[in-house]
Design an enzyme around this catalytic site. Structure first.
Site, PDB file in Angstrom:
ATOM      1  N   SER A 197       0.825  -1.219   0.000  1.00 36.74           N
ATOM      2  CA  SER A 197       0.000   0.000   0.000  1.00 36.74           C
ATOM      3  C   SER A 197       0.854   1.261   0.000  1.00 36.74           C
ATOM      4  O   SER A 197       0.360   2.335  -0.317  1.00 36.74           O
ATOM      5  CB  SER A 197      -0.859   0.109   1.255  1.00 36.74           C
ATOM      6  OG  SER A 197      -1.631  -0.968   1.424  1.00 36.74           O
ATOM      7  N   ASP A 216      -3.845   2.422  15.056  1.00 38.64           N
ATOM      8  CA  ASP A 216      -4.481   1.208  14.522  1.00 38.64           C
ATOM      9  C   ASP A 216      -4.490   0.165  15.625  1.00 38.64           C
ATOM     10  O   ASP A 216      -3.519   0.041  16.373  1.00 38.64           O
ATOM     11  CB  ASP A 216      -3.673   0.675  13.312  1.00 38.64           C
ATOM     12  CG  ASP A 216      -4.504  -0.238  12.408  1.00 38.64           C
ATOM     13  OD1 ASP A 216      -5.136  -1.168  12.927  1.00 38.64           O
ATOM     14  OD2 ASP A 216      -4.507   0.001  11.184  1.00 38.64           O
ATOM     15  N   GLY A 228       2.018  -0.556   8.196  1.00 38.41           N
ATOM     16  CA  GLY A 228       2.942   0.580   8.204  1.00 38.41           C
ATOM     17  C   GLY A 228       3.454   1.065   6.862  1.00 38.41           C
ATOM     18  O   GLY A 228       4.423   1.820   6.800  1.00 38.41           O
ATOM     19  N   LYS A 285     -13.247   4.604   0.124  1.00 37.94           N
ATOM     20  CA  LYS A 285     -13.533   3.312  -0.522  1.00 37.94           C
ATOM     21  C   LYS A 285     -14.715   3.474  -1.468  1.00 37.94           C
ATOM     22  O   LYS A 285     -15.677   4.190  -1.164  1.00 37.94           O
ATOM     23  CB  LYS A 285     -13.881   2.245   0.536  1.00 37.94           C
ATOM     24  CG  LYS A 285     -12.817   2.067   1.588  1.00 37.94           C
ATOM     25  CD  LYS A 285     -11.550   1.410   1.066  1.00 37.94           C
ATOM     26  CE  LYS A 285     -10.394   1.632   2.041  1.00 37.94           C
ATOM     27  NZ  LYS A 285      -9.068   1.498   1.426  1.00 37.94           N
TER      28      LYS A 285
HETATM   29  C1  LIG Z   1      -5.724  -1.088   4.216  1.00 38.27           C
HETATM   30  S1  LIG Z   1      -5.184  -1.292   5.833  1.00 38.27           S
HETATM   31  C2  LIG Z   1      -4.003  -0.017   6.015  1.00 38.27           C
HETATM   32  C3  LIG Z   1      -2.709  -0.310   5.349  1.00 38.27           C
HETATM   33  C4  LIG Z   1      -1.666   0.719   5.688  1.00 38.27           C
HETATM   34  N1  LIG Z   1      -2.012   2.028   5.159  1.00 38.27           N
HETATM   35  C5  LIG Z   1      -0.341   0.320   5.114  1.00 38.27           C
HETATM   36  O1  LIG Z   1       0.122   0.960   4.158  1.00 38.27           O
HETATM   37  O2  LIG Z   1       0.277  -0.622   5.621  1.00 38.27           O
HETATM   38  C6  LIG Z   1      -6.526  -0.689   6.757  1.00 38.27           C
HETATM   39  C7  LIG Z   1      -6.265  -0.596   8.246  1.00 38.27           C
HETATM   40  O3  LIG Z   1      -7.316   0.180   8.812  1.00 38.27           O
HETATM   41  C8  LIG Z   1      -7.498  -0.265  10.121  1.00 38.27           C
HETATM   42  N2  LIG Z   1      -8.784   0.266  10.618  1.00 38.27           N
HETATM   43  C9  LIG Z   1     -10.022   0.042  10.134  1.00 38.27           C
HETATM   44  N3  LIG Z   1     -10.936   0.724  10.869  1.00 38.27           N
HETATM   45  C10 LIG Z   1     -10.223   1.394  11.813  1.00 38.27           C
HETATM   46  C11 LIG Z   1     -10.560   2.259  12.876  1.00 38.27           C
HETATM   47  N4  LIG Z   1     -11.836   2.602  13.112  1.00 38.27           N
HETATM   48  N5  LIG Z   1      -9.579   2.773  13.638  1.00 38.27           N
HETATM   49  C12 LIG Z   1      -8.286   2.449  13.414  1.00 38.27           C
HETATM   50  N6  LIG Z   1      -7.895   1.633  12.427  1.00 38.27           N
HETATM   51  C13 LIG Z   1      -8.856   1.095  11.646  1.00 38.27           C
HETATM   52  C14 LIG Z   1      -7.407  -1.778  10.010  1.00 38.27           C
HETATM   53  O4  LIG Z   1      -7.050  -2.338  11.282  1.00 38.27           O
HETATM   54  C15 LIG Z   1      -6.293  -1.942   8.966  1.00 38.27           C
HETATM   55  O5  LIG Z   1      -5.044  -2.163   9.588  1.00 38.27           O
END
Ligand SMILES: C[S@@+](CC[C@H](N)C(=O)[O-])C[C@H]1O[C@@H](n2cnc3c(N)ncnc32)[C@H](O)[C@@H]1O
Length: 361
Positions: free
Chosen positions: A188, A240, A223, A306
């Site tokens: 990502s 997170d 991360g 999204k």
């Molecule tokens: C697509 S992943 C993120 C990937 C990250 N940007 C990376 O580059 O590694 C989405 C993340 O959003 C987190 N997430 C979803 N809803 C959340 C919330 N309400 N508060 C904190 N984190 C949340 C999930 O735990 C997940 O780790």
């Protein structure tokens, strides 16, 4: 002859890209009809009045289109190429009336297109030479000069067109080729890398994207986005419930808060960047981002919204409008851009910042 605006988008998003150009052209009182082939990543907007194409592409910034990566106005319809003397056929079709500052050899963004691009690379050398010789291609580094597009639909079929140098993507087919950094905990990371490249002009990086800044990353695990902030020398609060990669924590630049991103409030008002990749309902994320900016918790925000399975264009437009409404209610000037970037899939990346302070009552 039909004159059309050809737009490149992610394969599978032709309907959204088409709906958007048709709607936004109509705002400019330009009308036409669409031709799309599913999963080709190409949209043809055939103009009812061919003479309006140039002015429309002058008035409408490509940056304002969410789903189009690149575009051009056609000079020819599809040309059948002979087996030999392809270069001559293209040169002849162009005539000698116009000059171009650059040439883009392009294909659809499909598997067949990838094969075709090898053919294009081979043809590019003699074609450039011939176009230079005929004074069609100047290559004088004039950034505002017209860009010539040769869109190869097969080895035997090409379409020619042009875009304006100040309103075109600098990349072939609008696709930047970024290298995946092996130290990043997730793929990502390329999304945020591309977002910074796309939304923040390089000559402003020194003041807007620089070492020593504080950043917050909501939905940060493992991360990949944090990595982009860390590598630019920022101190990051990563929020997170999921685990962050050890490699990113070992940099000493990251504090991990295991909590809900919607409940996190920064302790001090010294955050410059807010980035957010939470997999959450887009309307919730849009609201949260607007709140951060309006409350002065951050200076700039980069986030993903999204896309739903259906009505993707309508949904993204609705979410962007909800942010604009919140800004308007608070009487602030702002910058808000959204793009379906190359490294995005079922999401659109948005950049927002306020250009005036929130009036105090
Ligand atoms: C697509 S992943 C993120 C990937 C990250 N940007 C990376 O580059 O590694 C989405 C993340 O959003 C987190 N997430 C979803 N809803 C959340 C919330 N309400 N508060 C904190 N984190 C949340 C999930 O735990 C997940 O780790």
């Amino acid at each position: 002859m039909k004159t059309s605006i050809v737009l490149y988008c992610r394969p599978g998003f032709e309907k959204e890209c088409g709906a958007e150009i048709q709607e936004k052209a109509a705002w400019n009182e330009v009308y036409g009809y669409l031709e799309l082939t599913k999963n080709q990543g190409l949209v043809y907007f055939h103009l009812n009045n061919p003479e309006e194409g140039d002015a429309l592409m002058e008035r409408m910034p490509l940056k304002r289109l969410i789903f189009a990566r690149q575009w051009f106005l056609t000079l020819t319809e599809k040309i059948e190429l002979p087996d030999y003397n392809r270069v001559e056929a293209i040169t002849e079709a162009l005539g000698s009336e116009w000059q171009y500052a650059d040439l883009r050899m392009e294909t659809p963004d499909t598997n067949d297109g990838k094969e075709l691009s090898k053919f294009c690379r081979k043809l590019a050398v003699p074609l450039r030479q011939a176009l230079r010789k005929n004074k069609i291609l100047t290559e004088k580094g004039d950034k505002d000069g017209a860009v010539l597009h040769a869109l190869f639909l097969s080895g035997k079929e090409v379409m020619l067109g042009y875009s304006q140098g100040h309103n075109t993507s600098p990349h072939v087919m609008g696709i930047p080729r970024l290298k995946f950094p092996s130290q990043s905990p997730s793929r990502s990371t390329l999304k945020l890398d591309e977002a910074f490249l796309y939304f923040i002009p390089k000559d402003e990086w020194e003041t807007r994207l620089t070492s020593g800044m504080n950043a917050v990353d909501l939905g940060s695990a493992p991360g990949g986005w944090t990595y982009q902030l860390v590598r630019r020398g920022m101190m990051v609060t990563a929020v997170d419930n999921g685990p962050m990669a050890d490699s990113i924590m070992e940099t000493g630049q990251v504090k991990h808060r295991m909590m809900d991103g919607f409940k996190f409030v920064p302790a001090k008002q010294n955050v410059y960047w807010l980035v957010c990749d939470m997999v959450e309902k887009p309307q919730r994320v849009a609201w949260l981002m607007a709140q951060w900016l309006l409350k002065g918790y951050c200076k700039e925000a980069m986030f993903n919204l999204k896309l739903p399975m259906k009505g993707r264009y309508q949904e993204i437009t609705k979410n962007l409008q909800s942010i604009k409404d919140l800004f308007a209610e608070n009487n602030v000037k702002y910058e808000l851009y959204a793009k379906h970037l190359y490294y995005d899939r079922e999401e659109v990346t948005v950049h927002a910042r306020l250009l005036s302070p929130v009036p105090q009552h």
